[in-house]
Design a protein around this motif. Structure first.
Motif, short mmCIF file in Angstrom:
data_model
loop_
_atom_site.label_atom_id
_atom_site.label_comp_id
_atom_site.label_asym_id
_atom_site.label_seq_id
_atom_site.Cartn_x
_atom_site.Cartn_y
_atom_site.Cartn_z
N ARG A 252 0.72 -1.32 0.04
CA ARG A 252 0.09 0.16 0.22
C ARG A 252 0.82 1.32 0.03
O ARG A 252 0.53 2.33 -0.36
N ASP A 253 2.30 1.04 0.38
CA ASP A 253 2.97 2.22 0.35
C ASP A 253 3.30 2.80 -1.03
O ASP A 253 3.46 4.07 -1.30
N ALA A 254 2.79 1.96 -2.21
CA ALA A 254 2.85 2.50 -3.61
C ALA A 254 1.67 3.21 -4.06
O ALA A 254 1.91 4.07 -5.05
N ALA A 262 -4.51 0.91 -5.58
CA ALA A 262 -5.27 0.69 -4.36
C ALA A 262 -6.31 -0.54 -4.91
O ALA A 262 -6.54 -0.95 -4.10
N ILE A 263 -6.43 -0.75 -6.03
CA ILE A 263 -7.22 -1.64 -6.48
C ILE A 263 -6.60 -3.10 -6.71
O ILE A 263 -7.24 -3.92 -7.04
N ASP A 311 -12.29 -5.32 -7.53
CA ASP A 311 -12.90 -5.70 -8.93
C ASP A 311 -12.23 -4.73 -9.83
O ASP A 311 -12.63 -3.39 -10.10
N ALA A 312 -11.08 -4.96 -10.04
CA ALA A 312 -10.23 -3.93 -10.83
C ALA A 312 -10.82 -3.77 -12.26
O ALA A 312 -10.81 -2.38 -12.54
N PRO A 324 -14.63 7.43 -9.66
CA PRO A 324 -15.42 6.44 -8.72
C PRO A 324 -14.49 6.18 -7.57
O PRO A 324 -12.89 6.38 -7.74
N ASP A 325 -14.96 5.82 -6.43
CA ASP A 325 -14.31 5.71 -5.21
C ASP A 325 -13.92 4.21 -5.17
O ASP A 325 -14.44 3.37 -5.32
N VAL A 326 -12.32 4.29 -4.94
CA VAL A 326 -11.80 2.86 -5.07
C VAL A 326 -12.47 1.88 -3.98
O VAL A 326 -12.38 0.70 -4.25
N ASN A 327 -12.83 2.71 -3.03
CA ASN A 327 -13.29 1.68 -1.85
C ASN A 327 -14.73 1.02 -2.16
O ASN A 327 -14.97 -0.16 -1.94
#
Length: 330
Positions: A252-254, A262-263, A311-312, A324-327
């Motif tokens: 997640r640091d990337a 994030a996806i 769901d990439a 879109p919100d990645v969450n």
């Protein structure tokens, strides 16, 4: 009294949930016991993830590739080998068997299939995941500006290998009805069909498996067989993590530099997708179709290693229309 009753009810529900989870895990572990699988191109990435999850479901898995502990392939990564993949399969609960194979060499592929026939007498699942062309890939150039030798090599690695392997292995697969062929690629038909993948040779190499699955599905139907193409999303392969300077523990640091990361999903996710397909007695409903790990997670209810359900491809399609919100896609 009410509080105690609620606590008791909650405890009972928790116990039931735990028992259900354990039962589901037991069923998943046993679901492919006795099945014989071949994962062509299982050294790393999606191929390794698929092989290990088939093993976790109890399968015997022959894993192939060109990088061994004694010999390095053109990919140039000594940190992942087919022997290690086989050991991971066995540790997961299956039986892993490493067979060094260059899938461009017809005689080597014939020897591989002959060995499976001799040792097991059957083949239930064929996964075509041979690739290894990332080091040849250049974006931002026109076709005629790219190196032709590199471009043709990508077609050999991503198309010719799949054709040779299917041609050679499917006669063993169709001896018993219900065999499954999985063509692993990058992208769904919905995405690739209307978008250029920014390098013609790569575009061809990653669209070909989708069409192969469609054609093989037509041919396998009379034998009760099923062929599909399956794509992971933004895969956190060993090479991808190295490129971003992170590990699976701190990936997640990337995200700060590349928000779309994030996806990303681990190889476990696409592995569980293929294992779920292989265990589904009604999988023929997918015959000839282009599928993704995220789509299959929604169908079969599995998650990635961290418990999320990314769901990439859904995110990427939505990203072209807005922000879109990645969450909403994890």
């Amino acid at each position: 009294m009410t509080t105690e009753t609620n606590q008791t009810d909650q405890t009972d529900q928790t116990d039931q949930t735990d028992q259900t989870d354990q039962s589901d895990e037991t069923n998943r572990t046993k679901s492919l016991r006795g099945r014989i699988c071949l994962v062509a191109g299982a050294t790393r990435g999606a191929g390794r993830g698929i092989a290990v999850e088939l093993g976790a479901a109890g399968a015997t898995v022959y894993v192939t590739g060109r990088t061994t502990r004694a010999k390095l392939s053109e990919v140039g990564r000594a940190t992942e080998t087919i022997e290690e993949t086989a050991e991971l399969v066995t540790a997961a609960g299956g039986e892993g068997i490493a067979v060094p194979t260059d899938h461009l060499e017809v005689e080597q592929v014939k020897a591989l299939v002959d060995r499976i026939d001799r040792e097991r007498g059957r083949l239930d699942v064929l996964v075509n995941d041979v690739w290894g062309g990332e080091h040849l890939l250049v974006f931002g150039k026109k076709t005629w500006e790219n190196d032709l030798t590199d471009g043709l090599r990508m077609l050999e690695l991503g198309v010719r290998t799949h054709a040779i392997t299917s041609h050679t292995a499917i006669p063993l697969l169709i001896r018993n009805r219900g065999g499954l062929v999985v063509e692993v690629t990058d992208g769904t038909s919905a995405y690739n069909g209307t978008r250029y993948r920014e390098n013609l040779f790569y575009d061809l190499a990653k669209n070909a498996p989708i069409r192969m699955a469609f054609g093989l599905g037509e041919e396998l139907a009379e034998y009760g067989g099923t062929a599909v193409s399956v794509t992971p999303g933004w895969l956190r392969s060993e090479q991808m993590l190295t490129a971003f300077g992170v590990t699976e523990e701190n990936w997640r640091d990337a995200v700060e530099k590349i928000p779309g990361f994030a996806i990303a999903e681990s190889p476990v996710y696409v592995g569980r997708a293929v294992a779920a397909l292989a265990a589904d007695p009604d999988r023929h409903r997918w015959n000839g179709r282009s599928l993704s790990s995220g789509q299959l997670a929604g169908e079969y209810g599995f998650t990635d290693a961290d418990g999320s359900r990314p769901d990439a491809w859904g995110f990427m399609l939505a990203d072209e229309k807005g922000s879109p919100d990645v969450n909403d896609y994890r």
